[in-house]
Design an enzyme around this catalytic site. Sequence first.
Site, PDB file in Angstrom:
ATOM      1  NE  ARG A   1      75.572  76.620  29.678  1.00 42.66           N
ATOM      2  CZ  ARG A   1      75.835  75.319  29.742  1.00 42.66           C
ATOM      3  NH1 ARG A   1      76.451  74.710  28.741  1.00 42.66           N
ATOM      4  NH2 ARG A   1      75.464  74.613  30.787  1.00 42.66           N
TER       5      ARG A   1
ATOM      6  CG  ASP B   1      76.180  71.949  33.589  1.00 41.84           C
ATOM      7  OD1 ASP B   1      76.622  73.110  33.479  1.00 41.84           O
ATOM      8  OD2 ASP B   1      75.247  71.638  34.361  1.00 41.84           O
TER       9      ASP B   1
ATOM     10  CD  GLU C   1      77.788  76.576  37.493  1.00 43.04           C
ATOM     11  OE1 GLU C   1      77.698  77.794  37.753  1.00 43.04           O
ATOM     12  OE2 GLU C   1      77.565  76.096  36.364  1.00 43.04           O
TER      13      GLU C   1
ATOM     14  NE  ARG D   1      73.999  81.326  29.258  1.00 42.73           N
ATOM     15  CZ  ARG D   1      74.358  80.478  30.224  1.00 42.73           C
ATOM     16  NH1 ARG D   1      75.555  80.583  30.778  1.00 42.73           N
ATOM     17  NH2 ARG D   1      73.535  79.522  30.624  1.00 42.73           N
TER      18      ARG D   1
END
Length: 266
Positions: free
Chosen positions: A130, A135, A138, A178
């Site tokens: 990750r 971020d 999505e 992760r």
Amino acid sequence: MVWPFSSSSGENGEDDDSPKRPVSWSDSLNNTDWQHYKDPRNWVPTLLVTTTVLASLRIYRSYLRRIPGATYIQPSFFRRRSLFGRVTSVGDGDNFHLYHTPGGRLAGWDWLRRVPVKKTQLKNKTIPIRIAGIDAPEGAHFGRPAQPFSTDALTWLSNYILGRRVRAKIYRRDQYDRIVATVYVRRYFVRHDVGFEMLKRGLATTYEAKTGVEFGGLEEKYRAAENQAKAKKLGIWSGKPRLFESPRDYKTRMNQEEVQNNNTNK
């Protein structure tokens, strides 16, 4: 005359198996020729071989032993070590799978040892990574709709690192097992920070969660890149500000809607 197959006797005709006087431990030590052991030519080679073997084992266990998965990473490695390997798949705009190749070409990878390419060969042999501090929008998962620019982020990341060798500076293991890491890739002999490059292009936001945030000391640099992309209206910042929804806000809204739907169906 001693006949064949008969028991031998001593010089005086006495049997050799006559009782012998026991020798004490102290007498044995006193009779030992210690000068033999003081000679460097006798003990230095042994010391060198032993030291070399122990050092080689430690180097192998610490730097050359392949790590097949996240659960095999020792806690002592976090914030102290980095993992070098090849990206075998990209799952989303901010995570991928790494096949650990310790030592790189110097350890024989790509010319003596090969990275598997088939999914069946890679199963349970890669490390999920990750990317720290960012971020990405999505994608469509578990019945949830995809966010705008999620495909753009995934496509860019795949083109940038898929099949390439990268180095991941690891920090911790997250709730999805992760490994959170700052990831670097060399392109045209220049090392690039993958997370930073995504922020510059408006393909991700800085990570907004209140807990578990990892920037690896790069938070100020990351936020500056995000602000620059926002000012230039790149990627996810190209739309109207009032309609913008960050990946964190999107996940929060989706979770709330699912809770409401579950309560309604009860």
